[in-house]
Design an enzyme around this catalytic site. Sequence first.
Site, short mmCIF file in Angstrom:
data_model
loop_
_atom_site.label_atom_id
_atom_site.label_comp_id
_atom_site.label_asym_id
_atom_site.label_seq_id
_atom_site.Cartn_x
_atom_site.Cartn_y
_atom_site.Cartn_z
N PRO A 46 -11.38 6.06 1.66
CA PRO A 46 -11.07 5.55 0.33
C PRO A 46 -9.58 5.23 0.16
CG PRO A 46 -11.28 7.93 0.26
CD PRO A 46 -11.60 7.52 1.67
N ASP A 85 -10.04 6.71 -3.80
CA ASP A 85 -9.36 7.99 -3.97
C ASP A 85 -8.56 7.87 -5.27
OD1 ASP A 85 -8.48 10.47 -3.34
OD2 ASP A 85 -7.24 9.87 -1.64
N GLN A 554 -3.82 8.28 9.66
CA GLN A 554 -4.87 9.16 9.16
C GLN A 554 -5.24 10.27 10.15
OE1 GLN A 554 -5.64 9.21 6.12
NE2 GLN A 554 -4.55 7.35 5.62
#
Length: 1059
Positions: A46, A85, A554
């Site tokens: 997200p 998010d 990430q």
Amino acid sequence: MKEVTSSYNPRDIETRVQDYWKNENIYARVQALRNDGKAFFFVDGPPYTTGHIHLGTAWNKIIKDAILRYHRMRGANVIERAGYDMHGLPIEVKVEHQLGFTSKKDIEEYGIAAFIEQCRTFAVTHMGIMSDQFRKLGVWLDFDNPYQTIDAGYIESAWWAIQRADERGLLERGHRVVNWCPRCETAIADSEVEYWDETDPSIFVKFPVVGRENEYLVIWTTTPWTLPANVAVAINLAFTYARVRAKKDNDEEILWIADELVEPVLKMGRYQDYTVIEKVPGSGLVGMEYTSPLAGHVPHQAEIRHRVVAADYVTLENTGLVHIAPGHGWDDYLVGIKEDLEVFCPVDAGGCFTPAAGAFADMYVRDANDVVVDALGGYLLARRTITHRYGHCWRCKTPIIYRATAQWFLKATSIRGEMLDEIAKVKWYPGWAGSARFHDFVKESRDWCISRQRYWGIPIPIWHCEECGEYTVIGTIAELEERSGATIPDPHRPYVDEVTIPCSCGGEMRRVADIFDVWFDSAVASWATLGFPRQREAFDRYWPADFITEGQDQTRGWFYSQLGASTVAFGRAPYKSVLMHGFALDAEGRKMSKSIGNVVTPEEVMNQFGVDVLRFYVLWANAPWDDLKFNWDGVKTVHRTLNILWNVYRFPLPYMALDAFEPAAGDGGRWDGSFVRAHIGEMPEEDRWIVSRVNSLARAMNDDMQEYHLHRETRALAAFILEDLSRWYVQLVRPRMWLEEDSPGKRYAYETSYYVMRRLTTLLAPFTPHIAEEIYQNLRLEGDPESVHMLDWPEAEDSLIDAHLEADMGVVQSFDDAVATARQAGKRKLRWPVGEAVVVTESVEVKTALQDLNALALARANARAVRVVTGTWDRILWQAEPVMRAIGPEFGKEGPKVKALIESADGTALKAAIERDGKATIDGYEITARHVTFAEALPTGVFSAPMKDATVYVDVTLTPALEAEGYAREVIRRIQDMRRQLDLNVNDFIVAAVEIADGRVASLVGEEEWQNEIAGEVRAAALTVRHADGKRPAEPFALEKDWDVEGVQMQIGISRAGE
RNA sequence: GGGCCCGUAGCAUAGCCGGUGGUGCACCCGGCUGAUAACCGGGAGGUCGUGCGUUCGAAUCGCACCGGGCCCA
């Protein structure tokens, strides 16, 4: 099929195609079509709803879209939802700015309920904006029903996970040193700390040793404000420490410094002289006690028994003795735990000293640095400044402090082994992303501080009884309603803060004030997107995810947070395969940033070149896992490639339309390629070749897709479009398109072109979905599916792949290039025929290829003959070159004469003589092989060029016959040009007259053969060619022009026939 | 300071389980003119980041260093 006259206009095409998808509900229909397929569960990482998407976000979604479209075409039932998010400090800070707030006090006064509603509005608004942007990229994820971290159902997914953590004993409340933002008054995660240079004091301080007169430990620090919290000094057991008698002016004192650092430290303190009294290993210092120089200012300091401890992390820098304040540093804290030191932290949430800091109370810590330094008085050995990297709050840019506070932790260290095992089970693209990068990161991971002292986030579902100290973790809203007796319309703060639960002790449990670290929100996405725990069915069927893909940043972010949460909750990784992609950088390889001004937005690229170009570019520019260095030239190249695709596609359409060509349909009026399969044996070589090529392309692409080599996919597609289709097949097939009469040859050309375009658009569909759809819509037959995205991904038809033919054709292409080179050297245009092209080669492959495809080679070379010769071509001449190194010594002063004789000799004869007899005689001089070398000399009119494994010789010498054709071709070209000027249709007939000033040329061109050829080529019903006699033609033509053809004046007139 | 990745002509990239460095863009020259606000060909341009090592031979393997990126400290 309609003729297409417009040139490639991506914006028009993309708007039209997206409207079509929307009106016909194609996305939903594609999903429905694959409903029975094997499930492929994908979880969208997200993006944070801060506003507009950037190039990196676009790249990320484009990769996802291309891969998911591919899987759908492979028959997979892709389970996906877009996700956002939407909680967290970044939004809080934005809203604080909007409202002009500067501290938490402002928020409390404004009202938490009103504040979080502002945050909610911000998040929802920006989600909408971003969804529209992603839709414009042609991304097919479910944007109508995205998972949102602010939904009650989503919040439950997080609650449920934390309840599981508690059940497994992995949830812990503890005193820890955390990164703390004094402005936001909250703990922040390591990942929320941004580093850049700050200038700070760099001070050397003397700590008085207990029981030793005038004797000190020398420490160094850049944070004087942490000295009020000092409890120990750390040394390294591996170092030797010196006890030094140091002299300054008339004073003497005894100092402890690491042996190797004595000199620089004393110099810094302006000591004039010193003597080392003794050298002691680190162990000799351990346990030594000292007092704080600030004992007079901070009452508590007088109560602490300070001592020397050992720590591995102490380095041989500064003094080799490190000041330890367990309340203000992570390493310090760990040392404190190990050595059972007091954690003293006299600093409040706002970064100000508490009353426990005595004289420094109420001061902001960074402002207190100077005051503390002053308070040190004579204990200050030296003072400098230092510029070093220092952490800042990622949102408000305030320098962070380290502060020991009570926080909630997920004990990641307890499940590290499990996590490492899980990493090994996941399939990583590329392999090193998991085995090296992520593995190493997790190996070093610490416990995860999941609590934040803020407002806009998922409330931590822990209720605590102040009476008895019990706490309980709530897993669902229903559970909370049941235990509290309250109804919960919204589980956010402040509403949930009101809810109390009766405690078994008779007391009342209240919720702890904290919210979750926002990273915990997205950590539960893999089951939250399936509605778990409210709904079990989808979870049982699909979880864990088959695939996720995100950027390399990430690794510590979503790859980790998901792994941690899932290992805690389910004891396994929540994903089976992960593609780690790179970062979008500018052309110089720098990060794109507003301050440098090098930001390129997806909109800019889309507005100039369209979505498909952007999509193809980011997938084509480099391997997914390498950083993308954005480059406008690359974008233009891709645009050109798609433009050529467009032109290649529309090239045959006018002819097909003229002939009302209908491709052969299979069962149900659906195209299935059966015509080509049935007739492949009879088709011309170039047709069989391009059919073979497009199938080879499909085969290569299937292999590359297995490893997500998206750059190879797109490069293979581009190479096919440019090399195979545009530069070769279209050139070869052209004359057959122009045939007037129906013939098998023309039919094969049409069917082949159609077959190739159908195959190609299908292969392009995942990458450039709009142009693929646009082309498909024009090509598709009545029984075909409504969208190219409903087709199955093409498997290579092995029976249509002819490796031998492909190899042969490669030789002819190489030959074609070489002929062009030789012609250019001989200044003979391709339009003018040449007598012969000779290929000298030892290669069997070259020889057979030019025999197999001789007609094609002849046509390409525009030569009367193409011959292959092995060994040496007999027309090659040789030029003798004297070797003076041998001639000089042997012939002495006759040397120059011999040199001249050799140079002027008939090299070819000389070479033959020497090869035959080993020697030759010129003017009485005996010449042998060592006196001379031979260079190739070409006969007049012959030019050569190298090709792979061969040399091509082209004889450009003109004969009257060749000249006649050459001039005829020139005339044809000019009449065609004039037809265009008159804007005639390709099937219009004309009448034409050619007047040529040169009588010889006029008679050459006027030969019946060439006059017929010209008339046929230009569709002339009547044509006259004659020597210009000065008279004007009797009838004026619609268009008359004077031309200079290779120095020959010509006057040409044409009109449409019958006018 | 540590981990991982990257560093090849002006730019971008292929090759990277070793054997004479390919490609595209830009540039220069030319061709084509029934895909034409297109298309095609040719040419020039490279210490394969630097240094050392292994090897008959290294862009490719090893080590060190330099530069860039992501992450960690």
